[in-house]
Design a protein around this motif. Structure first.
Motif, PDB file in Angstrom:
ATOM      1  N   ASP A  65       0.814  -1.216   0.000  1.00  0.00           N
ATOM      2  CA  ASP A  65       0.000   0.000   0.000  1.00  0.00           C
ATOM      3  C   ASP A  65       0.849   1.269   0.000  1.00  0.00           C
ATOM      4  N   SER A  66       2.049   1.211   0.557  1.00  0.00           N
ATOM      5  CA  SER A  66       2.876   2.418   0.657  1.00  0.00           C
ATOM      6  C   SER A  66       3.502   2.813  -0.673  1.00  0.00           C
ATOM      7  N   VAL A  67       3.552   1.910  -1.638  1.00  0.00           N
ATOM      8  CA  VAL A  67       4.146   2.243  -2.936  1.00  0.00           C
ATOM      9  C   VAL A  67       3.106   2.343  -4.048  1.00  0.00           C
ATOM     10  N   SER A  68       1.829   2.316  -3.705  1.00  0.00           N
ATOM     11  CA  SER A  68       0.789   2.329  -4.738  1.00  0.00           C
ATOM     12  C   SER A  68       0.840   3.581  -5.605  1.00  0.00           C
ATOM     13  N   SER A  69       1.228   4.717  -5.045  1.00  0.00           N
ATOM     14  CA  SER A  69       1.314   5.937  -5.848  1.00  0.00           C
ATOM     15  C   SER A  69       2.550   5.958  -6.738  1.00  0.00           C
ATOM     16  N   PHE A  70       3.477   5.022  -6.546  1.00  0.00           N
ATOM     17  CA  PHE A  70       4.686   4.936  -7.366  1.00  0.00           C
ATOM     18  C   PHE A  70       4.597   3.832  -8.421  1.00  0.00           C
ATOM     19  N   LYS A  71       3.521   3.074  -8.438  1.00  0.00           N
ATOM     20  CA  LYS A  71       3.384   2.007  -9.425  1.00  0.00           C
ATOM     21  C   LYS A  71       3.302   2.615 -10.819  1.00  0.00           C
ATOM     22  N   ILE A  72       3.781   1.879 -11.812  1.00  0.00           N
ATOM     23  CA  ILE A  72       3.907   2.373 -13.188  1.00  0.00           C
ATOM     24  C   ILE A  72       2.602   2.994 -13.682  1.00  0.00           C
ATOM     25  N   GLU A  73       1.495   2.309 -13.509  1.00  0.00           N
ATOM     26  CA  GLU A  73       0.216   2.794 -14.022  1.00  0.00           C
ATOM     27  C   GLU A  73      -0.199   4.105 -13.361  1.00  0.00           C
ATOM     28  N   SER A  74       0.013   4.234 -12.061  1.00  0.00           N
ATOM     29  CA  SER A  74      -0.372   5.450 -11.332  1.00  0.00           C
ATOM     30  C   SER A  74       0.471   6.644 -11.763  1.00  0.00           C
ATOM     31  N   VAL A  75       1.775   6.442 -11.849  1.00  0.00           N
ATOM     32  CA  VAL A  75       2.666   7.537 -12.234  1.00  0.00           C
ATOM     33  C   VAL A  75       2.390   7.943 -13.680  1.00  0.00           C
ATOM     34  N   PHE A  76       2.220   6.970 -14.557  1.00  0.00           N
ATOM     35  CA  PHE A  76       1.939   7.256 -15.963  1.00  0.00           C
ATOM     36  C   PHE A  76       0.655   8.062 -16.101  1.00  0.00           C
ATOM     37  N   ARG A  77      -0.387   7.661 -15.395  1.00  0.00           N
ATOM     38  CA  ARG A  77      -1.667   8.366 -15.457  1.00  0.00           C
ATOM     39  C   ARG A  77      -1.516   9.826 -15.041  1.00  0.00           C
ATOM     40  N   GLU A  78      -0.780  10.081 -13.955  1.00  0.00           N
ATOM     41  CA  GLU A  78      -0.590  11.451 -13.475  1.00  0.00           C
ATOM     42  C   GLU A  78       0.251  12.291 -14.435  1.00  0.00           C
ATOM     43  N   VAL A  79       1.341  11.721 -14.937  1.00  0.00           N
ATOM     44  CA  VAL A  79       2.222  12.465 -15.850  1.00  0.00           C
ATOM     45  C   VAL A  79       1.486  12.779 -17.148  1.00  0.00           C
ATOM     46  N   LEU A  80       0.780  11.806 -17.690  1.00  0.00           N
ATOM     47  CA  LEU A  80       0.039  12.023 -18.930  1.00  0.00           C
ATOM     48  C   LEU A  80      -1.068  13.056 -18.733  1.00  0.00           C
ATOM     49  N   ARG A  81      -1.763  12.975 -17.614  1.00  0.00           N
ATOM     50  CA  ARG A  81      -2.824  13.949 -17.326  1.00  0.00           C
ATOM     51  C   ARG A  81      -2.269  15.358 -17.278  1.00  0.00           C
ATOM     52  N   LYS A  82      -1.144  15.545 -16.594  1.00  0.00           N
ATOM     53  CA  LYS A  82      -0.524  16.880 -16.503  1.00  0.00           C
ATOM     54  C   LYS A  82      -0.081  17.383 -17.860  1.00  0.00           C
ATOM     55  N   LYS A  83       0.490  16.500 -18.670  1.00  0.00           N
ATOM     56  CA  LYS A  83       0.940  16.908 -20.004  1.00  0.00           C
ATOM     57  C   LYS A  83      -0.228  17.284 -20.899  1.00  0.00           C
ATOM     58  N   LEU A  84      -1.319  16.533 -20.822  1.00  0.00           N
ATOM     59  CA  LEU A  84      -2.489  16.849 -21.638  1.00  0.00           C
ATOM     60  C   LEU A  84      -3.156  18.148 -21.195  1.00  0.00           C
ATOM     61  N   LEU A  85      -3.153  18.417 -19.906  1.00  0.00           N
ATOM     62  CA  LEU A  85      -3.738  19.662 -19.414  1.00  0.00           C
ATOM     63  C   LEU A  85      -2.911  20.881 -19.775  1.00  0.00           C
ATOM     64  N   ASN A  86      -1.618  20.678 -20.017  1.00  0.00           N
ATOM     65  CA  ASN A  86      -0.737  21.792 -20.359  1.00  0.00           C
ATOM     66  C   ASN A  86      -0.644  22.046 -21.865  1.00  0.00           C
ATOM     67  N   LEU A  87      -1.440  21.347 -22.678  1.00  0.00           N
ATOM     68  CA  LEU A  87      -1.413  21.576 -24.125  1.00  0.00           C
ATOM     69  C   LEU A  87      -2.055  22.890 -24.493  1.00  0.00           C
TER      70      LEU A  87
END
Length: 87
Positions: A65-87
């Motif tokens: 549970d302590s690394v759930s925010s660092f899992k590949i899918e979670s990090v990818f979702r956040e990074v992609l969301r930020k990049k799409l919002l900054n277009l």
């Protein structure tokens, strides 16, 4: 709109963005019949920049549970969301 990415595509995207990808050992406690606790062990791929600031036990394993925010899918979702919002 729905987008689908393979795990390899997510890892490649994160690496190009400067993330470190690492496979770590985790454990998770589950209650079984009559409140007996049973631990399960997993290898999890995580992505992070800098250092992974999560406490791990003396045996080098992390609580799942302590690394759930660092899992590949979670990090990818956040990074992609930020990049799409900054277009």
């Amino acid at each position: 709109m729905e987008l689908y990415f393979t795990k390899e595509e997510m890892i490649d995207f994160l690496k190009r963005d400067g993330y470190t990808i690492e496979t770590i050992k985790t454990w998770k406690s589950q209650n079984t019949y009559h409140n007996q606790v049973h631990d399960t062990y997993h290898n999890v791929e995580v992505a992070y920049k800098g250092t992974l600031n999560v406490f791990n036990g003396p045996d080098g394993m992390y609580r799942d549970d302590s690394v759930s925010s660092f899992k590949i899918e979670s990090v990818f979702r956040e990074v992609l969301r930020k990049k799409l919002l900054n277009l």
